[in-house]
Design a protein around this motif. Structure first.
Motif, PDB file in Angstrom:
ATOM      1  N   GLU A   1     -23.823  78.096 -15.681  1.00 52.77           N
ATOM      2  CA  GLU A   1     -22.667  77.458 -16.299  1.00 52.77           C
ATOM      3  C   GLU A   1     -23.002  76.869 -17.660  1.00 52.77           C
ATOM      4  O   GLU A   1     -24.166  76.716 -18.035  1.00 52.77           O
TER       5      GLU A   1
ATOM      6  N   ARG B   1     -17.535  73.902 -17.927  1.00 55.36           N
ATOM      7  CA  ARG B   1     -16.391  74.530 -18.608  1.00 55.36           C
ATOM      8  C   ARG B   1     -16.371  76.051 -18.433  1.00 55.36           C
ATOM      9  O   ARG B   1     -15.313  76.668 -18.483  1.00 55.36           O
ATOM     10  N   PHE B   2     -17.547  76.642 -18.239  1.00 56.71           N
ATOM     11  CA  PHE B   2     -17.633  78.104 -18.141  1.00 56.71           C
ATOM     12  C   PHE B   2     -18.712  78.428 -17.113  1.00 56.71           C
ATOM     13  O   PHE B   2     -19.815  77.883 -17.183  1.00 56.71           O
ATOM     14  N   GLU B   3     -18.396  79.289 -16.142  1.00 57.54           N
ATOM     15  CA  GLU B   3     -19.360  79.561 -15.081  1.00 57.54           C
ATOM     16  C   GLU B   3     -19.303  81.022 -14.644  1.00 57.54           C
ATOM     17  O   GLU B   3     -18.247  81.667 -14.704  1.00 57.54           O
TER      18      GLU B   3
ATOM     19  N   THR C   1     -13.364  79.522 -15.929  1.00 57.72           N
ATOM     20  CA  THR C   1     -13.329  78.386 -16.844  1.00 57.72           C
ATOM     21  C   THR C   1     -12.778  77.175 -16.108  1.00 57.72           C
ATOM     22  O   THR C   1     -12.117  77.300 -15.070  1.00 57.72           O
ATOM     23  N   ASN C   2     -13.058  75.994 -16.639  1.00 55.23           N
ATOM     24  CA  ASN C   2     -12.558  74.757 -16.057  1.00 55.23           C
ATOM     25  C   ASN C   2     -12.304  73.773 -17.183  1.00 55.23           C
ATOM     26  O   ASN C   2     -13.171  73.571 -18.039  1.00 55.23           O
TER      27      ASN C   2
ATOM     28  N   ALA D   1     -10.630  74.102 -19.807  1.00 55.24           N
ATOM     29  CA  ALA D   1     -10.912  74.794 -21.057  1.00 55.24           C
ATOM     30  C   ALA D   1      -9.806  75.801 -21.331  1.00 55.24           C
ATOM     31  O   ALA D   1      -9.259  76.399 -20.403  1.00 55.24           O
ATOM     32  N   HIS D   2      -9.465  75.976 -22.587  1.00 58.40           N
ATOM     33  CA  HIS D   2      -8.558  77.031 -23.013  1.00 58.40           C
ATOM     34  C   HIS D   2      -9.379  78.249 -23.413  1.00 58.40           C
ATOM     35  O   HIS D   2     -10.379  78.123 -24.118  1.00 58.40           O
ATOM     36  N   PHE D   3      -8.948  79.421 -22.969  1.00 58.51           N
ATOM     37  CA  PHE D   3      -9.631  80.657 -23.333  1.00 58.51           C
ATOM     38  C   PHE D   3      -8.868  81.279 -24.502  1.00 58.51           C
ATOM     39  O   PHE D   3      -7.734  81.705 -24.350  1.00 58.51           O
TER      40      PHE D   3
END
Length: 740
Positions: free
Chosen positions: A318, A331-333, A353-354, A356-358
């Motif tokens: 992550e 935020r990213f995993e 994602t958590n 977080a905007h992609f």
């Protein structure tokens, strides 16, 4: 799919449904996993992988290969059973499936944890001789002098490494810590332990004494420190003051992981192996230097297995970024473990994602792509869980095969129910035609709702000549192609059917006014039609009138007899009425209905005294009616033959009439006249003045019909047979005026 020939199968089933403690059927699936590769040598068969069995009402049944098939390698292995449930906790167990029991239930064979499989080594043929190896190191030097060798033998006094004769033991003791010639700052060549910090000098310059070390309780420096200085900015001609750890690899990690340059070992279940980026808590000053004070982590990357709170399995690599309070948040995993079972290794992982905007920046033509082979679904799924079990919506290029001419890979939006089961596809766009289909293929979707605050809500612009704007295809004439109502109406006020029928209502009661095509070229309403300005029939001229009925002269006057009513029409600008009795009524002059028949061709009779129906002088009469009868009969004939006439009518009719013509033996158009009263059907002879000399008879009478309608017909012949023809000339006529 059936197992290969020669491989014994065992059917594993649930027996009774798998349920929770309250009896609710368990939902989800079971994964049966054996070794990656299993061979059956005698059959040339390869097996391996994972088999999925879906629970339906808590029940399942699946056929698997027995794990003691003759010739199987490895042998002695068991299946790992991984439970992935949506309404119950998951688990991992093991089962053995001997071929002696071809059908078993899960409860009969499940065990907590078996022994590992026993692999049978397979010895291959001897390989070719390899190339000679590199030259080895030089061997030990012989002892100096003849004193011999050993820890207690003194070295020669001429030994260049010493200034006095000492034994090796004494030599080593002098260089040991605390000895007379102790060595400092060095590690033994065979390795050892470093206590404190291993630090490399910054090049160039001196390492700052104020370098940060960490955060909180880990603020003291530990481990290996590679320091840096700031001899100049990063410009052409500048000086590099950055300390680096340079790792070089020449090998792949495919065999024994030789190519790994950094290894992180997670020694405890909740351990984390992270790389951290720190920044000053108070950021930087005007010179871009760090403001003295504490340092905090700005970013983390790394992997861990168990959650911080020991509440479950994370099993992911992550990226963590601090939130507004400074707390690091994942935020990213990318998963490397099954978060339900904890098993390491996934055939399909998840990238998540958590908080977080992609965002994909597309300013330079970049794209967000979903790519797969033709005929493969390319979806974006909206779900209530990360596994996609509770799917709610799917936007996709579907799996319709591409068969050429732009067919296949159509676009649609699909909706799913609360169990994640497909309901329908409310919107589909066919790639080959661009046709947009709304409502689903079976019409189960609700349709299209357009809400507009002012302006036009829906515009259709056909660009082709004769193009079609909207096509509505109903299954029958009761379908509604268009309907309209006012907010709050329980019923539609206006409806157009696919057959073109228009109906109107008040929105509360059933619609009660209609306009529709009743037959070819006929538009009809079954109720009242009201016009404030008036009605116009085939004319635009109303004479300036309002509330009027304007009728153009009839293009074709009615000649037939209407039934069940009459025909109103205009003739020479005057109103006429054609009644169901076949009579024309002059409404402008208040006249009775008149029927006029005119002879258009001459007709002759020769050598005949039997009266015959005139070819044209016949008129229809209604039943139970009274008619005034008038005639103008233009004739000629031999003075010997003369002229005989009478009338014939329908059954039950009676008539009083007079011939009103010349008496017999009249050589000229003057003389005695016959005005006697005659009944219907009685014949009368009139005089003829000779061939080519026209005479006129003016018959008059009154006709009363009975209950039978029919025709009143003039009948005529010669009074005396003569070879000289008797003629009734064109423009002779009969006129019947209905008076009752």
């Amino acid at each position: 799919m059936a197992l290969p020939a020669g491989v014994d199968g065992v059917t594993v089933s649930s027996g009774k449904p798998l349920t929770r403690f309250d009896g609710t059927p368990i939902e989800g699936k079971l994964l049966f996993t054996g070794p990656d590769v299993v061979t059956v040598g005698g059959q040339q068969v390869f097996l391996g992988g994972t088999t999925e069995a879906k629970l339906v009402g808590g029940e399942f049944s699946v056929e698997l290969a027995a794990n003691d098939v003759t010739g199987m390698n490895p042998s002695g292995w068991t299946y790992r059973v991984t439970a992935v449930f949506s309404n119950a906790p998951g688990w991992v167990r093991f089962i053995a499936l001997p071929k002696a029991a071809p059908s078993v239930t899960l409860a009969q064979v499940i065990v907590p944890d078996p022994a590992e499989a026993n692999y049978v080594p397979v010895v291959g043929p001897k390989g070719d001789k390899g190339d000679p190896g590199p030259q080895g190191p030089a061997g030990p030097q012989p002892p100096l002098g003849a004193a011999g060798a050993g820890d207690a033998i003194a070295l020669r006094s001429t030994d260049p490494t010493t200034t006095n004769a000492r034994t090796p033991l004494a030599h080593a003791a002098s260089h040991a810590p605390g000895g007379s010639d102790a060595l400092t700052g060095f590690l033994p060549s065979s390795g050892g332990t470093v206590t404190g910090v291993v630090q490399t000098d910054a090049v160039p310059g001196t390492l700052s004494a104020s370098l940060p070390s960490g955060y909180g309780a880990s603020a003291s420096p530990t481990g290996l420190v590679l320091g840096s200085t700031y001899p100049s900015d990063d410009v052409v001609g500048g000086t590099d003051g950055t300390g680096r750890l340079n790792l070089y690899s020449y090998q792949r990690a495919g065999t024994n992981s030789f190519g790994e340059t950094i290894r992180n070992f997670l020694m405890r279940k909740d351990a984390k192996a992270m790389t951290a980026w720190y920044g000053p808590s108070s950021l930087y000053d005007a010179n871009r230097d760090a403001v003295p004070g504490t340092w905090k982590p700005w970013a983390w990357t790394g992997a861990h297995y168990e959650s911080n709170g020991h509440t479950g399995i994370h099993g992911h690599w992550e990226v963590e970024i601090p939130d507004s309070t400074g707390a690091l948040q994942g935020r990213f995993e990318i998963l490397f473990a099954d978060q339900t079972t904890g098993a390491i290794g996934l055939d399909i992982t998840k990238i998540m994602t958590n908080q977080a905007h992609f965002v994909v920046r597309t300013s330079n033509g970049q794209q967000f792509r979903l790519a797969a082979a033709a005929g493969t679904e390319k979806p974006i799924v909206f779900a209530n869980d990360v596994d996609g079990v509770a799917t709610r919506w799917k936007i996709r290029s579907n799996s319709t095969a591409e068969t050429g001419s732009n067919a296949g890979s159509d676009f649609n939006i699909a909706r799913y129910d609360d169990t994640g089961t497909l309901i329908d596809q409310p919107l589909t766009i066919t790639r080959s035609t661009g046709l947009v289909t709304i409502g689903g293929t079976s019409g189960s979707a609700a349709g299209l709702l357009v809400t507009r605050n002012g302006g036009v809500a829906l515009t259709v612009t056909p660009l082709a000549t004769g193009g079609q704007g909207i096509l509505v295809t109903g299954t029958d004439a009761t379908a509604q192609a268009y309907s309209a109502n006012v907010t709050g109406d329980p019923l539609s006020r206006f409806v157009v059917g696919p057959d073109g029928k228009h109906t109107w209502g008040d929105g509360t009661n059933p619609r009660d006014v209609e306009l529709y095509r009743s037959s070819a070229q006929v538009l009809k309403t079954d109720h009242w039609l009201s016009a404030t300005l008036g009605l116009r029939i085939n004319t635009t001229s109303t004479g300036g009138g309002v509330g009027v009925l304007a009728i153009a002269d009839a293009t074709t006057d009615p000649t037939g007899t209407p039934t069940g009513g009459g025909v109103l029409h205009s003739k020479s600008g005057l109103p006429w009425w054609k009644g169901s009795d076949g009579t024309d009524y002059d409404l402008a002059h208040g006249q009775f209905p008149v029927t006029i028949v005119r002879k258009t061709a001459d007709e002759t009779v020769t050598n005949s005294v039997t009266v015959q129906d005139d070819d044209q002088l016949t008129a229809a009469v209604a039943a139970s009616s009274v008619y005034l009868v008038e005639g103008f009969i233009l004739y000629d004939g031999d003075t010997t033959g003369d002229f005989r006439l009478t009338f014939a009518g329908p059954a039950g009719a009676s008539m009083d009439w007079t011939p009103n013509g010349l008496a017999t033996s009249q050589a000229t158009g003057t003389g005695s006249m016959k005005l006697d009263r005659l009944p219907l059907g009685t014949e009368e002879t009139l005089g003829a003045s000779g061939a080519g000399v026209k005479a006129v008879a003016l018959p008059r009478g009154i006709l009363t019909t009975g209950s039978t309608a029919g025709n009143l017909t003039l009948r005529w012949a010669q009074a005396v047979a003569s070879a000289t023809a008797s003629t009734v000339f064109a423009n002779s006529w009969l006129r019947l005026t209905k008076i009752a």
